[in-house]
Design an enzyme around this catalytic site. Structure first.
Site, PDB file in Angstrom:
ATOM      1  N   LYS A  90       0.857  -1.172   0.061  1.00 26.78           N
ATOM      2  CA  LYS A  90      -0.002   0.037   0.101  1.00 26.78           C
ATOM      3  C   LYS A  90       0.862   1.144  -0.044  1.00 26.78           C
ATOM      4  CE  LYS A  90      -3.640   2.020   2.808  1.00 26.78           C
ATOM      5  NZ  LYS A  90      -4.564   1.928   4.009  1.00 26.78           N
ATOM      6  N   SER A 109      -9.460   1.844   3.323  1.00 30.13           N
ATOM      7  CA  SER A 109      -8.784   2.563   2.383  1.00 30.13           C
ATOM      8  C   SER A 109      -7.713   1.655   1.540  1.00 30.13           C
ATOM      9  CB  SER A 109      -7.881   3.541   3.104  1.00 30.13           C
ATOM     10  OG  SER A 109      -7.140   3.139   3.984  1.00 30.13           O
ATOM     11  N   SER A 155      -9.551  -0.306   7.574  1.00 31.74           N
ATOM     12  CA  SER A 155      -9.101  -0.325   6.280  1.00 31.74           C
ATOM     13  C   SER A 155      -8.337  -1.702   5.631  1.00 31.74           C
ATOM     14  CB  SER A 155      -7.904   0.883   5.948  1.00 31.74           C
ATOM     15  OG  SER A 155      -8.956   2.153   5.982  1.00 31.74           O
TER      16      SER A 155
HETATM   17  N1  GLN Z   1     -12.817   4.250   6.504  1.00 34.52           N
HETATM   18  C1  GLN Z   1     -12.272   4.593   7.855  1.00 34.52           C
HETATM   19  C2  GLN Z   1     -11.812   6.085   7.663  1.00 34.52           C
HETATM   20  O1  GLN Z   1     -12.346   6.630   6.572  1.00 34.52           O
HETATM   21  C3  GLN Z   1     -11.338   3.818   8.303  1.00 34.52           C
HETATM   22  C4  GLN Z   1      -9.726   4.126   7.509  1.00 34.52           C
HETATM   23  C5  GLN Z   1      -8.688   3.568   7.871  1.00 34.52           C
HETATM   24  O2  GLN Z   1      -8.757   2.356   8.520  1.00 34.52           O
HETATM   25  N2  GLN Z   1      -7.350   3.917   7.454  1.00 34.52           N
HETATM   26  O3  GLN Z   1     -11.412   6.817   8.387  1.00 34.52           O
END
Ligand code: GLN
Length: 490
Positions: A76, A151, A175
């Site tokens: 990532k 994400s 994420s």
């Molecule tokens: N979807 C969540 C957010 O937007 C979690 C994102 C993540 O775990 N990086 O913060």
């Protein structure tokens, strides 16, 4: 050779010289290029990967000291790497080159693996659909009109389309698990502190945790334990023994008490999700596990709590991007203030700005007690929900990873609240810091994958991974790949 096989099988084949690292790497690189419409990779590491593959073949494949020799993996683009760009899918960092490599990545390189390339994500890991990438969205390999989750959407889609045998993700509020669920793959968020955060571009430092995404729980176990352990460069990383997670604890299901939280089986979840998760729990019961109803009473406050805590930390972490120390500098500005303002206005996308504004607001004098301090107190209550459940009632918790399957691109992008609610079942374990895994447990009526989430007490990764491996010994959901992916590489 079949690049659809789980990583641990590929390692065996490399060890027996049935396949070569060069063949494997060429296959992944050519399929990555053939599937560029998925938007998975932000950069490919073609030359270096092939060079490393040739070297690995010469040096003799995987060994006890070099268990990943010859294995390519995807990263990532939030993990810094000293080679290539680390962009975090932001215009701000589109040309950023890090002088060092994240510890977790370095540990896999030390074990003999090498990078295939960097995967797409929501800008600064803020999002649940990968639509917030400032470059291009990622498409779900099961249905290209739908999101892969976020994400870590690029890493999730990379595994689903079999463009890499393992990919790294980070999980702040879901994420790793949420894209794993939406893409029909396996993803592990370890206990907070288990894997070093050194070299991650920080989003919310009290929540961020790296972890592996792969075809099987065994694959995640191997990669996870190789990344784990104390790192002098991250004071929150913890010095605890890490056992061989890929070797499952024997007869794990016999007498195992599986807690099923009533707050996770609510009206708002899709019926297919409820049914398939229920069937998954029954599968474990068949193997000797015993189901107990439990309650995690503060679940309904988790999303609100998370968006206060995570945004507060983000507003502080992202202060460093000012166009001077980090990030693309705005041109033609007069004076320092304008340089800051213009660089930040141009560099950050709308969701990142929203988080910075929310975070700055909840930390500001007059609101700090009402929002930030209150949220910290509720976070403690959520942690205590889990502690009590594990102390009194159960050994693991089983529940859905997400309330729905993958949604169409564009469906929720104008409605941040709807988007935030997609993480309702992943956020509590993040706030509590406990380990959790998502594994495929079936499909809905549109043949979109559904994820079963297993949550364990802190430091019990080996336990949840063993249960997950037992589940995958009996089922083949995790081995299914999207139908339009050719079953063998060309
Ligand atoms: N979807 C969540 C957010 O937007 C979690 C994102 C993540 O775990 N990086 O913060």
């Amino acid at each position: 050779m079949d690049r659809h096989l789980p990583l641990t099988t590929l390692i065996e084949q490399l060890g027996k010289r049935e396949i070569s690292s060069v063949e494997l790497t060429e296959q992944y690189l050519s399929s990555a290029k053939n599937r560029s419409e998925l938007g998975v990779f932000l950069s490919l590491n073609e030359e270096e990967a092939l060079k490393a593959a040739r070297q690995a073949d010469q040096d003799g494949g995987p060994s006890e000291e070099m268990p990943l020799r010859g294995i390519p993996f995807a990263i990532k683009d939030i993990f810094t790497t000293s080679s290539g760009v680390t962009s975090c899918a932001s215009q701000f960092l589109k040309d950023y080159r890090s002088p060092f490599t994240a510890t977790s990545v370095q540990r896999l390189l030390n074990a003999g693996a090498f990078s295939l390339g960097k995967t797409n994500l929501d800008e600064f890991a803020m999002g649940s659909s990968n639509e917030n990438s400032s470059f291009f969205p990622v498409r779900n390999p099961w249905d290209e009109k739908r999101v892969p989750g976020g994400s870590s959407g690029g890493s999730g889609a990379a595994i689903a389309a079999r463009l890499a045998p393992v990919a790294l993700g980070t999980d702040t509020g879901g994420s790793i698990r949420q894209p794993a669920s939406l893409c029909g793959i396996t993803g592990l968020k370890p206990t907070y502190g288990r894997i070093s955060r050194y070299g991650l571009i920080a989003f919310a430092s009290s929540l961020d945790q790296p972890g592996p995404m792969a075809v099987s729980a065994k694959d995640c176990a191997l990669i996870g334990r190789l990344m784990a352990g104390k790192d002098e460069n991250d004071s929150t990383s913890v010095d605890r023994p890490v056992s061989r997670w890929e070797e499952p604890l024997e007869n794990i299901c016999e007498g195992l008490r599986i807690g099923v939280p009533k707050e996770y089986f609510i009206d708002g979840i899709s019926s297919a999700v409820g049914e398939r998760v229920e069937a998954g729990i029954q599968e474990l019961e068949k193997r000797g596990a015993q189901r107990v109803e439990i309650s995690l009473p503060h679940t309904e406050y988790a999303v609100a709590t998370y968006y206060v805590v995570a945004s507060a930390e983000a507003s502080s972490n992202l202060a460093r991007f000012d166009g001077i120390r980090y990030g693309t500098r705005a041109q033609e500005t007069e004076g320092l203030m304008e340089l800051y303002t213009k660089s930040r206005s141009e560099g950050f996308g709308p969701e990142v700005k929203r988080r910075i504004m929310m975070g700055t607001y909840v930390l500001s004098s007059g609101y700090y007690d009402a929002y930030y301090l209150k949220a910290q107190k509720v976070r403690t209550l959520i942690q205590q929900d889990f502690q009590k459940a594990f102390a009194d009632k159960c050994d693991v918790i089983a529940c859905p990873t997400t309330p729905h399957t993958a949604f169409p691109i564009g469906e929720k992008s104008d409605d941040p609240l709807q988007m935030y609610l997609e993480d309702i079942f992943t956020i509590p374990a993040s706030l509590a810091g406990v380990p959790a895994i998502s594994l495929p447990c079936g499909f809905d009526e549109n043949h979109l994958p559904i994820g079963l989430q297993l949550i364990g007490p802190a430091w019990e990764e080996h336990r949840i991974l063993s249960v997950a491996q037992a589940f995958q010994d009996e089922t083949d959901w995790h081995l299914q790949a999207p139908p339009h992916t050719p079953s063998k590489a060309a």
